[in-house]
Design a protein around this motif. Structure first.
Motif, PDB file in Angstrom:
ATOM      1  N   PRO A 628       0.728  -1.514   0.105  1.00 45.43           N
ATOM      2  CA  PRO A 628       0.004  -0.149  -0.103  1.00 45.43           C
ATOM      3  C   PRO A 628       0.916   1.302   0.019  1.00 45.43           C
ATOM      4  O   PRO A 628       0.409   2.448  -0.494  1.00 45.43           O
ATOM      5  N   ASP A 629       1.942   1.148   0.499  1.00 37.60           N
ATOM      6  CA  ASP A 629       3.002   2.314   0.393  1.00 37.60           C
ATOM      7  C   ASP A 629       4.194   2.016  -0.345  1.00 37.60           C
ATOM      8  O   ASP A 629       5.218   1.331   0.251  1.00 37.60           O
ATOM      9  N   LEU A 661      -5.563   7.384  -4.616  1.00 39.10           N
ATOM     10  CA  LEU A 661      -3.997   7.465  -5.081  1.00 39.10           C
ATOM     11  C   LEU A 661      -3.593   8.879  -4.435  1.00 39.10           C
ATOM     12  O   LEU A 661      -3.859   9.852  -4.902  1.00 39.10           O
ATOM     13  N   THR A 662      -2.585   8.963  -3.675  1.00 39.54           N
ATOM     14  CA  THR A 662      -1.944  10.189  -3.266  1.00 39.54           C
ATOM     15  C   THR A 662      -0.283   9.929  -3.108  1.00 39.54           C
ATOM     16  O   THR A 662       0.235   8.592  -3.007  1.00 39.54           O
ATOM     17  N   ILE A 663       0.338  10.861  -2.904  1.00 35.33           N
ATOM     18  CA  ILE A 663       1.911  10.792  -2.875  1.00 35.33           C
ATOM     19  C   ILE A 663       2.260  11.488  -1.656  1.00 35.33           C
ATOM     20  O   ILE A 663       1.865  12.816  -1.264  1.00 35.33           O
ATOM     21  N   ARG A 670       0.045  13.967   2.812  1.00 36.06           N
ATOM     22  CA  ARG A 670      -0.366  13.338   1.332  1.00 36.06           C
ATOM     23  C   ARG A 670      -0.732  14.231   0.432  1.00 36.06           C
ATOM     24  O   ARG A 670      -1.723  15.010   0.996  1.00 36.06           O
ATOM     25  N   ILE A 671      -0.349  13.982  -0.678  1.00 34.38           N
ATOM     26  CA  ILE A 671      -0.800  15.079  -1.738  1.00 34.38           C
ATOM     27  C   ILE A 671      -1.522  14.189  -2.898  1.00 34.38           C
ATOM     28  O   ILE A 671      -1.045  13.488  -3.359  1.00 34.38           O
ATOM     29  N   PRO A 672      -2.853  14.697  -3.214  1.00 34.51           N
ATOM     30  CA  PRO A 672      -3.709  13.890  -4.149  1.00 34.51           C
ATOM     31  C   PRO A 672      -3.206  13.935  -5.663  1.00 34.51           C
ATOM     32  O   PRO A 672      -2.594  14.842  -5.988  1.00 34.51           O
ATOM     33  N   MET A 690      11.509  19.174  -1.835  1.00 35.83           N
ATOM     34  CA  MET A 690      12.544  18.380  -2.473  1.00 35.83           C
ATOM     35  C   MET A 690      14.002  18.953  -1.791  1.00 35.83           C
ATOM     36  O   MET A 690      14.013  20.250  -1.727  1.00 35.83           O
ATOM     37  N   ILE A 691      14.762  18.010  -1.294  1.00 35.05           N
ATOM     38  CA  ILE A 691      16.063  18.464  -0.836  1.00 35.05           C
ATOM     39  C   ILE A 691      17.035  18.077  -1.464  1.00 35.05           C
ATOM     40  O   ILE A 691      17.071  17.176  -2.657  1.00 35.05           O
ATOM     41  N   HIS A 692      18.329  18.454  -1.255  1.00 33.58           N
ATOM     42  CA  HIS A 692      19.526  18.187  -2.022  1.00 33.58           C
ATOM     43  C   HIS A 692      20.106  17.134  -1.449  1.00 33.58           C
ATOM     44  O   HIS A 692      20.350  16.770  -0.465  1.00 33.58           O
ATOM     45  N   GLY A 693      20.436  15.936  -2.564  1.00 34.02           N
ATOM     46  CA  GLY A 693      20.700  14.791  -2.015  1.00 34.02           C
ATOM     47  C   GLY A 693      19.585  13.713  -2.194  1.00 34.02           C
ATOM     48  O   GLY A 693      19.088  13.699  -3.252  1.00 34.02           O
ATOM     49  N   SER A 694      19.494  12.776  -1.121  1.00 33.50           N
ATOM     50  CA  SER A 694      18.627  11.644  -1.295  1.00 33.50           C
ATOM     51  C   SER A 694      17.287  12.295  -0.750  1.00 33.50           C
ATOM     52  O   SER A 694      16.864  12.737   0.196  1.00 33.50           O
ATOM     53  N   ASN A 695      16.513  11.863  -1.629  1.00 33.58           N
ATOM     54  CA  ASN A 695      15.009  12.163  -1.592  1.00 33.58           C
ATOM     55  C   ASN A 695      14.003  10.678  -1.507  1.00 33.58           C
ATOM     56  O   ASN A 695      14.597   9.817  -2.154  1.00 33.58           O
ATOM     57  N   GLU A 696      12.741  10.795  -1.010  1.00 31.33           N
ATOM     58  CA  GLU A 696      11.955   9.561  -1.018  1.00 31.33           C
ATOM     59  C   GLU A 696      10.602  10.133  -1.213  1.00 31.33           C
ATOM     60  O   GLU A 696      10.246  10.774  -0.669  1.00 31.33           O
ATOM     61  N   ALA A 697      10.049   9.367  -2.267  1.00 29.87           N
ATOM     62  CA  ALA A 697       8.567   9.702  -2.623  1.00 29.87           C
ATOM     63  C   ALA A 697       8.013   8.201  -2.250  1.00 29.87           C
ATOM     64  O   ALA A 697       8.370   7.186  -2.535  1.00 29.87           O
ATOM     65  N   VAL A 698       6.942   8.560  -1.422  1.00 28.12           N
ATOM     66  CA  VAL A 698       5.953   7.263  -1.137  1.00 28.12           C
ATOM     67  C   VAL A 698       4.574   7.443  -1.958  1.00 28.12           C
ATOM     68  O   VAL A 698       3.921   8.442  -1.587  1.00 28.12           O
TER      69      VAL A 698
END
Length: 723
Positions: A628-629, A661-663, A670-672, A690-698
């Motif tokens: 689900p994530d 669905l969201t992100i 959560r952003i639809p 958004m950040i410089h370097g490592s990002n995580e999108a779920v």
């Protein structure tokens, strides 16, 4: 047949062919060095060597009994292991040797057929860099490259044996026997090499015509018999093995439909994918890779200059020897060569039509088609430049070889990146666990979320650690943090769950799921490990190159393999020619932009990539979400502006509501997602997330438990600054 002077001159050409092939292969390795390591089956074989000792023959009582149809399949790996047991340098050297061997053998066949050093060198170099196959450089195809090289060498040797026998020269029978032995070894390494059996007679027909081919075949019966005996011996062995129990091949091919619709589908696959990619689509991919993946063309331009000089030298050697130039041969001969090339291309792809598992990929299945496709290409050049100066064929040959080389370098870069990820993960494990007790169960808590793809040790961590530590490991379980997903994949491609229980760990199936029309299977406890029997390894979210001083000076197997495989060591001649999201303000995730060059998912909640036909010649990749994530991790150098995420899906599970669905980005709310069509979505991301370097999108995607436990099949997702 050719004159005695030409026959004597054939051997003088060997130096040119070897030099040209070596130069191009060295140009290919130069930017990367020897850092690439094993990816899938290579770790399995190294683990077998660690547990059972080195073996060359996969017989009925060997650790690879299921592969006994190809009994020498592990022999190249065994030689490489004996050369360098504590690194992959031996595999690199033998891989280099196999590619040079393919180039030299291809050039010799071209020289025998076309009687031009220039055309022979172009043919040999195209065999090395031909862009259709996407796994020539991975060690997964290490043994196949040797099978191809030995098979081609056998074909080249046999046609020269016929010539020597026709002219009454000594050594013809010995050459025929050596050539036949080379073919037999090739078949014993990889049985698909049987496709080389008719190649000498196809070449004879292309040069001499049907009547003379028949006459030579029967007039020089000892040469023909040597070839026939080798082939019959291999066929008898294969027949004997197939009569005595199941093999890897019978398991892969069993239970297939043979109705008319299936036959029609295979014919279409053969024409559009097999022949189409070999002759056309591989080159179109090469052009797009050159445009979209390279950030600088400086090294490639330097390579093109070197290739042009090699071809110019070959042309000069042809003129000095008074050989036929491209303008000399008749169009009829060129057309006959094209036909032979097409037949050889088809024969090289044909065996894989029997395996559905191979039809969906472009890895290793085009290696046997390469010579035929390269020969077709050279003959087409003859037709196009009929009656023109050799400068035209030098220029065009340089362009084609450089284009093929650019694709091979991108392929090398792709597998090098996977290797870098493997080394980082293995480094974290080794630096945490200096030793592993024989009864210990290793539990890896993977905060990096890297070990979630079969390309990145998900299914081979046990074998990799057995080899790295130099001793059998009891068991290895990988749990992706923080979701506690157990990377033991079920029949639907879903992970299970890792559960910390009092006094130990439990590893259970994922949530109940079923295929349509089936009853759902309830989750079961699969493995339990007590704390006292468990060695815990925590891999942080951000892994770094391995550099543990304690292992840099030891002489035990672990220290030697740490230095030879895991430790970060910069390649002095290396430089990066390719684009990277780490220095870009946008990121696009494709399961794979290029057919079967799958990019391992850095994240969790996705099935391994799948492919489907997109048009007649191309393939499209996608990955189903199965948690689900479902997360993605990626490097970025963002702007301080609002961003936009957009993407495309291939399909959605029946029980998944697309409107839910969201992100979320880096732990945000959560952003639809907004749907702009049935297949396309987008969402706006506020500035600063958004950040410089490592990002995580779920991606929060409900899964359908009655439809294989999956949610949405994603084609691609892109994060970029708002215009």
């Amino acid at each position: 047949m050719i004159s005695s002077a030409d026959r004597r001159d054939t051997m003088r050409a060997a130096g040119l062919f070897a030099a040209a092939s070596t130069i191009v292969v060295c140009l290919l390795w130069l930017p990367f060095g020897f850092g690439m390591v094993g990816h899938i089956e290579e770790w399995d074989i190294l683990s077998q060597f660690t547990r059972h000792g080195v073996f060359f023959f996969a017989g009925e009582d060997s650790p690879l009994a299921s592969h006994r149809l190809r009994p020498l399949t592990a022999a190249p790996n065994a030689v490489a292991y004996l050369l360098t047991p504590d690194s992959f340098i031996g595999m690199h050297l033998l891989q280099i040797g196999a590619l040079i061997g393919k180039g030299v053998a291809g050039a010799f066949m071209g020289y025998w057929l076309l009687r031009s050093r220039l055309s022979a060198v172009i043919l040999g170099l195209l065999v090395i860099v031909f862009p259709a196959d996407t796994m020539q450089l991975s060690f997964r195809s290490f043994h196949i490259n040797w099978a191809v090289a030995l098979g081609m060498a056998g074909v080249a040797g046999l046609v020269y044996a016929y010539d020597r026998r026709e002219s009454g020269q000594r050594g013809a029978l010995a050459l025929a026997i050596l050539s036949s032995l080379s073919l037999a070894i090739s078949i014993q390494i990889y049985e698909v090499a049987l496709i080389f059996v008719p190649f000498p007679y196809l070449l004879l027909w292309a040069r001499e015509g049907l009547r003379r081919t028949i006459r030579v075949t029967f007039a020089q019966l000892p040469v023909t018999l040597a070839w026939a005996v080798a082939v019959m011996a291999c066929l008898i062995y294969i027949y004997t093995v197939l009569r005595h129990g199941a093999t890897y091949q019978s398991n892969v091919l069993g239970g297939q439909a043979t109705n008319f619709d299936a036959l029609k589908e295979r014919v279409a696959t053969f024409l559009y994918i097999g022949m189409g990619r070999s002759i056309f689509a591989g080159w179109s991919d090469a052009i797009m890779i050159l445009i979209e993946e390279y950030r600088t063309y400086l090294y490639l331009f330097a390579c093109a200059v070197v290739i042009a000089l090699v071809l110019a030298a070959s042309s000069r050697a042809s003129r000095v020897a008074g050989e036929a130039q491209p303008e000399s041969p008749s169009r009829g001969f060129a057309l006959r060569v094209i036909l032979v090339g097409l037949v050889m291309t088809g024969l090289g792809y044909l065996p894989f039509l029997s395996s559905p598992a191979h039809l969906a990929i472009s890895q290793r299945i085009f290696l046997f088609s390469t010579f035929g496709a390269a020969l077709t290409t050279v003959a087409l050049l003859w037709l196009v430049f009929h009656g023109r100066s050799s400068r035209w064929i030098i220029a065009t040959g340089t362009g084609l070889i450089a284009l093929g080389l650019s694709t091979q370098m991108f392929q090398f870069h792709h597998y090098q990146q996977i290797s870098d990820g493997e080394r980082k993960v293995l480094g974290e494990i080794v630096e945490t666990l200096p030793s592993i007790a024989p009864t210990s169960n290793v539990v890896i808590l993977d905060g990096s979320q890297r070990i979630s793809s079969f390309w990145l040790l998900r299914d081979n961590m046990f074998h990799a650690l057995t080899y790295i530590y130099g001793t059998p490991v009891n068991s290895v379980q990988t749990c992706t943090s923080p979701s506690n997903a157990w990377q033991k994949i079920d029949r639907f491609g879903r992970p299970g769950r890792c559960v910390k229980i009092p006094g130990g760990w439990a590893f259970v199936d994922g949530p109940a799921a079923s295929a349509p029309g089936e009853e759902a299977r309830e989750p079961k406890l699969r493995i339990e490990s007590k704390d006292e029997d468990t060695a815990i390894v925590r891999i942080p979210a951000e892994t770094s190159p391995a550099h543990d001083v304690a292992y840099l000076h030891g002489d035990d197997p672990l220290s030697r393999r740490y230095r030879g495989i895991i430790a970060d060591r910069a390649w002095a001649l290396g430089f990066n020619q390719f684009k990277s999201s780490a220095t870009s303000d946008s990121f696009r995730w494709d399961v794979a932009r290029w057919w079967n060059l799958d990019v391992p998912v850095h994240g969790v909640g996705w099935r391994d990539g799948e492919w489907q036909t997109s048009g007649r010649f191309m393939k499209r990749s996608f990955a189903w979400s199965n948690l689900p994530d479902a997360s993605l991790r990626f490097e970025l150098a963002p702007r301080n502006t609002p961003y936009e995420v957009e993407g495309r899906i291939v399909s959605i599970a029946p029980g998944t509501d697309r409107n839910t669905l969201t992100i979320s980005i880096n732990g945000s709310d959560r952003i639809p997602l907004t749907w702009t069509s049935d297949k396309d979505f987008r969402a706006s991301i506020p500035a600063g997330l958004m950040i410089h370097g490592s990002n995580e999108a779920v991606m929060h995607i409900p899964v359908d438990g009655h439809f294989f436990g999956i949610g949405m099949a994603v084609d691609w997702i892109k994060f970029s600054p708002k215009p």
